[in-house]
Design a protein around this motif. Structure first.
Motif, PDB file in Angstrom:
ATOM      1  N   LEU A   1       0.856  -1.180   0.000  1.00  0.00           N
ATOM      2  CA  LEU A   1       0.000   0.000   0.000  1.00  0.00           C
ATOM      3  C   LEU A   1       0.892   1.230   0.000  1.00  0.00           C
ATOM      4  CD1 LEU A   1      -2.708  -1.137   2.560  1.00  0.00           C
ATOM      5  CD2 LEU A   1      -2.807  -1.181   0.078  1.00  0.00           C
ATOM      6  N   PRO A   2       0.515   2.270  -0.765  1.00  0.00           N
ATOM      7  CA  PRO A   2       1.380   3.447  -0.855  1.00  0.00           C
ATOM      8  C   PRO A   2       1.484   4.171   0.492  1.00  0.00           C
ATOM      9  CG  PRO A   2      -0.699   3.804  -2.012  1.00  0.00           C
ATOM     10  CD  PRO A   2      -0.679   2.370  -1.602  1.00  0.00           C
ATOM     11  N   THR A   3       2.677   4.695   0.763  1.00  0.00           N
ATOM     12  CA  THR A   3       2.862   5.513   1.951  1.00  0.00           C
ATOM     13  C   THR A   3       2.154   6.854   1.759  1.00  0.00           C
ATOM     14  OG1 THR A   3       5.050   4.513   2.076  1.00  0.00           O
ATOM     15  CG2 THR A   3       4.623   6.340   3.556  1.00  0.00           C
ATOM     16  N   ALA A   4       2.187   7.333   0.507  1.00  0.00           N
ATOM     17  CA  ALA A   4       1.479   8.569   0.172  1.00  0.00           C
ATOM     18  C   ALA A   4       1.006   8.451  -1.264  1.00  0.00           C
ATOM     19  CB  ALA A   4       2.410   9.773   0.336  1.00  0.00           C
ATOM     20  N   GLY A   5      -0.039   9.200  -1.604  1.00  0.00           N
ATOM     21  CA  GLY A   5      -0.521   9.213  -2.970  1.00  0.00           C
ATOM     22  C   GLY A   5      -1.637   8.218  -3.205  1.00  0.00           C
ATOM     23  N   GLU A   6      -2.149   8.209  -4.440  1.00  0.00           N
ATOM     24  CA  GLU A   6      -3.326   7.403  -4.752  1.00  0.00           C
ATOM     25  C   GLU A   6      -3.109   6.540  -5.986  1.00  0.00           C
ATOM     26  OE1 GLU A   6      -5.602  10.882  -5.158  1.00  0.00           O
ATOM     27  OE2 GLU A   6      -5.081  11.276  -3.063  1.00  0.00           O
ATOM     28  N   VAL A   7      -3.708   5.352  -5.934  1.00  0.00           N
ATOM     29  CA  VAL A   7      -3.677   4.432  -7.070  1.00  0.00           C
ATOM     30  C   VAL A   7      -5.117   4.270  -7.560  1.00  0.00           C
ATOM     31  CG1 VAL A   7      -3.182   2.081  -7.812  1.00  0.00           C
ATOM     32  CG2 VAL A   7      -1.678   3.193  -6.152  1.00  0.00           C
ATOM     33  N   TYR A   8      -5.321   4.520  -8.851  1.00  0.00           N
ATOM     34  CA  TYR A   8      -6.645   4.329  -9.445  1.00  0.00           C
ATOM     35  C   TYR A   8      -6.571   3.216 -10.470  1.00  0.00           C
ATOM     36  CZ  TYR A   8      -7.714   8.957  -7.573  1.00  0.00           C
ATOM     37  OH  TYR A   8      -7.903  10.027  -6.740  1.00  0.00           O
ATOM     38  N   ILE A   9      -7.534   2.302 -10.430  1.00  0.00           N
ATOM     39  CA  ILE A   9      -7.630   1.289 -11.485  1.00  0.00           C
ATOM     40  C   ILE A   9      -9.013   1.450 -12.115  1.00  0.00           C
ATOM     41  CG2 ILE A   9      -7.598  -1.162 -12.055  1.00  0.00           C
ATOM     42  CD1 ILE A   9      -5.814  -1.570  -9.573  1.00  0.00           C
ATOM     43  N   GLY A  10      -9.036   1.683 -13.425  1.00  0.00           N
ATOM     44  CA  GLY A  10     -10.305   1.917 -14.107  1.00  0.00           C
ATOM     45  C   GLY A  10     -11.045   3.106 -13.520  1.00  0.00           C
ATOM     46  N   GLY A  11     -10.288   4.099 -13.083  1.00  0.00           N
ATOM     47  CA  GLY A  11     -10.896   5.312 -12.548  1.00  0.00           C
ATOM     48  C   GLY A  11     -11.318   5.205 -11.094  1.00  0.00           C
ATOM     49  N   GLU A  12     -11.182   4.014 -10.505  1.00  0.00           N
ATOM     50  CA  GLU A  12     -11.606   3.863  -9.117  1.00  0.00           C
ATOM     51  C   GLU A  12     -10.424   3.904  -8.173  1.00  0.00           C
ATOM     52  OE1 GLU A  12     -14.317   0.588  -8.337  1.00  0.00           O
ATOM     53  OE2 GLU A  12     -15.277   1.053 -10.260  1.00  0.00           O
ATOM     54  N   LEU A  13     -10.556   4.718  -7.136  1.00  0.00           N
ATOM     55  CA  LEU A  13      -9.495   4.817  -6.129  1.00  0.00           C
ATOM     56  C   LEU A  13      -9.383   3.493  -5.389  1.00  0.00           C
ATOM     57  CD1 LEU A  13      -7.478   6.533  -4.508  1.00  0.00           C
ATOM     58  CD2 LEU A  13      -9.366   7.175  -3.012  1.00  0.00           C
ATOM     59  N   GLN A  14      -8.170   2.953  -5.285  1.00  0.00           N
ATOM     60  CA  GLN A  14      -8.001   1.635  -4.672  1.00  0.00           C
ATOM     61  C   GLN A  14      -7.831   1.684  -3.158  1.00  0.00           C
ATOM     62  OE1 GLN A  14      -8.457  -1.350  -6.354  1.00  0.00           O
ATOM     63  NE2 GLN A  14      -9.239   0.137  -7.808  1.00  0.00           N
ATOM     64  N   GLY A  15      -7.284   2.765  -2.637  1.00  0.00           N
ATOM     65  CA  GLY A  15      -7.131   2.854  -1.183  1.00  0.00           C
ATOM     66  C   GLY A  15      -6.437   1.642  -0.629  1.00  0.00           C
ATOM     67  N   ASP A  16      -7.059   0.973   0.360  1.00  0.00           N
ATOM     68  CA  ASP A  16      -6.427  -0.235   0.905  1.00  0.00           C
ATOM     69  C   ASP A  16      -7.142  -1.491   0.422  1.00  0.00           C
ATOM     70  OD1 ASP A  16      -8.722   0.076   2.280  1.00  0.00           O
ATOM     71  OD2 ASP A  16      -7.838   0.084   4.280  1.00  0.00           O
ATOM     72  N   THR A  17      -7.722  -1.427  -0.761  1.00  0.00           N
ATOM     73  CA  THR A  17      -8.368  -2.607  -1.350  1.00  0.00           C
ATOM     74  C   THR A  17      -7.362  -3.757  -1.424  1.00  0.00           C
ATOM     75  OG1 THR A  17      -9.605  -1.068  -2.724  1.00  0.00           O
ATOM     76  CG2 THR A  17      -9.725  -3.391  -3.325  1.00  0.00           C
ATOM     77  N   PRO A  18      -7.710  -4.934  -0.873  1.00  0.00           N
ATOM     78  CA  PRO A  18      -6.765  -6.061  -0.922  1.00  0.00           C
ATOM     79  C   PRO A  18      -6.620  -6.597  -2.343  1.00  0.00           C
ATOM     80  CG  PRO A  18      -8.852  -6.751   0.027  1.00  0.00           C
ATOM     81  CD  PRO A  18      -8.947  -5.281  -0.155  1.00  0.00           C
ATOM     82  N   PRO A  19      -5.518  -7.314  -2.608  1.00  0.00           N
ATOM     83  CA  PRO A  19      -5.251  -7.809  -3.972  1.00  0.00           C
ATOM     84  C   PRO A  19      -6.406  -8.618  -4.550  1.00  0.00           C
ATOM     85  CG  PRO A  19      -3.418  -8.340  -2.509  1.00  0.00           C
ATOM     86  CD  PRO A  19      -4.457  -7.682  -1.662  1.00  0.00           C
ATOM     87  N   TYR A  20      -7.094  -9.391  -3.688  1.00  0.00           N
ATOM     88  CA  TYR A  20      -8.125 -10.275  -4.236  1.00  0.00           C
ATOM     89  C   TYR A  20      -9.382  -9.525  -4.643  1.00  0.00           C
ATOM     90  CZ  TYR A  20      -9.193 -10.253   0.795  1.00  0.00           C
ATOM     91  OH  TYR A  20      -9.432  -9.885   2.088  1.00  0.00           O
ATOM     92  N   ARG A  21      -9.449  -8.214  -4.375  1.00  0.00           N
ATOM     93  CA  ARG A  21     -10.610  -7.458  -4.848  1.00  0.00           C
ATOM     94  C   ARG A  21     -10.244  -6.486  -5.953  1.00  0.00           C
ATOM     95  NH1 ARG A  21     -12.466  -6.317   0.385  1.00  0.00           N
ATOM     96  NH2 ARG A  21     -13.522  -8.124   1.262  1.00  0.00           N
ATOM     97  N   ARG A  22      -9.011  -6.578  -6.450  1.00  0.00           N
ATOM     98  CA  ARG A  22      -8.621  -5.662  -7.526  1.00  0.00           C
ATOM     99  C   ARG A  22      -8.769  -6.343  -8.879  1.00  0.00           C
ATOM    100  NH1 ARG A  22      -3.938  -1.578  -5.491  1.00  0.00           N
ATOM    101  NH2 ARG A  22      -4.713  -1.386  -3.360  1.00  0.00           N
TER     102      ARG A  22
END
Lengths: 360, 310
Positions: free
Chosen positions: A56-77
């Motif tokens: 999980l990023p220390t800072a910043g945001e990850v979006y997949i398909g426009g959706e912010l991932q936050g702390d979404t676990p790998p099995y829900r990405r």
């Protein structure tokens, strides 16, 4: 539809006090074959793991398909990964390996069977369903890993040096196959590699990374032709890097004094001043050698070494007191490029645009 | 796997190579075993000793419900101890295997340090811990009792009275099956942890990531990938714990109190007290046969998953 399949905004990742990824902002387009390229330890694998959700990023945001991932676990990405050394389940058959993701999503068994067979056919492994991974060759294992990920039709496929364990010949074949496969399925590929040739061969776009930061993003041609920094110029292909001082600037051109030799550079960026210390980057294949000076800007030199490599001939030419440049001359066999011998005097010339002036 | 023996010379070479271990096994294992087997068909002499008149009476006597009960009880105690060892040891193995490399050896060392003390001494230590005036019961009847009394005075409520009563007398720990199980778990836990650790350490963490990448939750990744790949360690550990627990003699003798709780104690008393060597031998032999069958069956069970190991 989102603009980007994957987007990173100001993403940083620290392990303790060590920054593995620094403030990375990146947009990867839908359906693109995108490579993260850099030397080992440059943060490319960490970047991939941030997208997959293993970190999980220390800072910043990850979006997949426009959706912010936050702390979404790998099995829900909506992404799947082809791991370095494949990470196939050793206690399962090829079939069970490929079926794993579908089973976890609780698809009906006849649907699973159909899709697994389809995926195995796609990677040309039909008939090996009952084998265990260790009964397969490296190339076959690689295909199983690919099928295991692709069968899930992920939005994005992440590949972490997937060809690293294969021998050179198989690698070359797999590179083309991977590229074809990607075009066939139309899935966005994010490909991590330290092999610049591999990245150039397959990618639509490349991000060059070093020390956790992205140095340049562009098509293979852009990165090769217009490296933005010394590191990129040096890392991608062969290049002559010559230190010098600007003595004259006019109309996107500059005259640089390199150890007594005066070199003309084209496509000079804005803001370069007279007196500035710069690096001139010239690709070895962009320099031509002549027996007689072809023009007033040609620089004389002495051939110090000649290496015959088959496809081309490599000359080490002492240009000035200390500076030696590498020149690659294609072995055309039709006399269009003259051959020279050791200790012969030659004249070097190039188009001004081929000499890139780098300030970083 | 061993290569097939092609020539007589290969066979001869093999025989020469294995002869020291073969000799050792014959002299110190096979011969005594045959002796025990032979004695088990003899009869007890009037003043101890063995009378060599062949009989099956010793085996018939084993069908006595008394002995059957002790056998079952032994299996129950050993089984419970094994399960507890697995429940404690498997997570412990995970904990150790996931520490940074330089800590792992330190933890493994901590695990085996108690083994440097004599087994008997360690069992006596448990005896002192568990007995009526041991530290646990002192804490119970004094510390906890006082705390309950203080709370009762501070907050009046009806449920204090039974608690006060309970804490006024020592807990019956020593001399129970529970005490024997605690002693066995303590004694054999490292035999569970070490094979589990070896299995867990071999497990590639990327396989867990691969499972999670393929939509497996943590629980399902554990059940589908981690457990099958570490099962061999659990099985080896279980056999290593179960077998000595079934044959345990010192632990039940010291912690089980006056009652004869396990088959090991019966065998001991047959040899040392009743001096009925033939019956003791029959007991030993049946015990051994049972364990052999159980172990082989268990390994067969594990063989299926064990094959998957790379």
């Amino acid at each position: 539809m989102a603009e980007y399949a994957v987007e990173l905004r100001n993403v940083s990742k620290f392990f303790g006090s060590v920054a593995a990824v620094r403030n990375v902002t990146l947009g990867i387009r839908e359906g693109e074959f995108f490579s993260l390229l850099g030397p080992s330890g440059c943060g490319k694998t960490t970047t991939l793991r941030l997208i997959a959700g293993f970190e999980l990023p220390t800072a910043g945001e990850v979006y997949i398909g426009g959706e912010l991932q936050g702390d979404t676990p790998p099995y829900r990405r909506p992404v799947n990964t082809v791991f370095q050394n494949y990470a196939l389940f050793p206690h399962m058959t090829v079939y069970e390996n490929v079926a794993f993701g579908l089973r976890m999503r609780r698809l009906p068994e006849n649907e699973i069977r159909r899709q697994v067979h389809e995926a195995l056919e796609m990677v040309r492994l039909s008939g090996l369903e009952r084998r265990r991974p260790r009964e397969l060759s490296g190339g076959q294992q690689q295909r199983v890993a690919l099928a295991r990920a692709l069968v899930n039709r992920p939005r994005v496929l992440l590949l972490d040096e997937p060809l690293g364990a294969l021998d050179q010949k198989l690698r070359r074949a797999m590179q083309l196959e991977l590229k074809n496969l990607q075009q066939q399925v139309g899935i966005t590929f994010i490909y991590v590699t330290h092999d610049q040739e591999e990245a150039m061969t397959m990618s639509d776009r490349i991000a060059v990374m070093d020390q956790g930061a992205i140095l340049q993003v562009g098509t293979p041609a852009e990165i090769y032709e217009c490296p933005a920094s010394r590191f990129v110029a040096d890392f991608i292909g062969e290049t002559n890097l010559l230190e010098g001082k600007v003595v004259e600037v006019w109309d996107h051109h500059a005259l640089v004094l390199v150890d007594g030799a005066r070199m003309v550079c084209g496509a000079v960026p804005e803001g370069v001043r007279v007196g500035q210390r710069v690096t001139v980057a010239i690709r070895p294949e962009r320099i031509s050698l002549h027996a007689q000076p072809p023009g007033p800007l040609a620089i004389p030199g002495i051939v110090r070494d000649v290496v015959y490599t088959g496809a081309d001939i490599r000359y080490m030419v002492r240009m000035a007191d200390r500076v030696t440049v590498l020149v690659r001359s294609p072995n055309t066999g039709n006399g269009s490029t003259p051959h020279f011998l050791r200790n012969e005097t030659v004249y070097l010339s190039w188009r001004p645009e081929s000499a890139r002036l780098l300030v970083a | 796997m061993a290569q097939p023996l092609r020539t007589r010379r290969d066979l001869l070479r093999l025989l020469i190579l294995i002869s020291p271990s073969l000799l050792w096994l014959v002299i110190f294992f096979l011969l005594p075993l045959l002796l025990v087997f032979a004695i088990s068909f003899g009869q007890r002499g009037t003043y101890g000793g063995v009378q060599w008149t062949p009989t099956l009476a010793n085996y018939a006597r084993l069908l006595d419900p008394l002995y059957l009960r002790i056998f079952l009880r032994t299996l129950f105690i050993a089984g419970t101890a094994t399960v507890l060892c697995a429940l404690i040891g498997y997570p412990m193995a995970f904990f150790i295997a996931t520490r940074p490399a330089r800590w792992r050896n330190a933890f493994l060392l901590l695990l085996v340090i108690p083994f440097w003390t004599n087994f008997l001494v360690r069992m006596y230590a448990w005896l002192f811990l568990l007995r009526d005036n041991g530290p646990i019961n002192v804490l119970w009847t004094e510390g906890i009792h006082a705390a309950v009394a203080w709370l009762a005075a501070a907050i009046p409520a009806p449920f204090w009275e039974p608690l006060l009563q309970a804490t006024s007398t020592p807990l019956r720990l020593f001399g129970t099956d529970g005490a024997v199980i605690v002693g066995l778990v303590y004694a054999w836990l490292p035999d569970m942890v070490l094979p589990c650790y070896a299995a867990v350490e071999r497990l590639d963490p990327r396989l867990v990531e691969a499972a999670q990448d393929l939509y497996a939750t943590r629980v399902r990744a554990f059940l589908r990938v981690v457990l099958p790949l570490t099962r061999s360690g659990l099985i080896t550990g279980s056999v290593l714990v179960f077998v000595p627990c079934v044959g345990a003699y010192v632990t039940p003798d010291l912690l089980g109190g006056a009652r004869t709780v396990m088959i090991g104690n019966v065998i001991y008393s047959q040899f040392m007290m009743a001096r009925d060597y033939p019956f003791g031998s029959a007991l030993s032999f049946v015990l051994m046969a049972l364990m052999l069958v159980a172990t082989v069956a268990y390994f067969r069970l594990g063989g299926e998953g064990g094959r998957g190991r790379g």
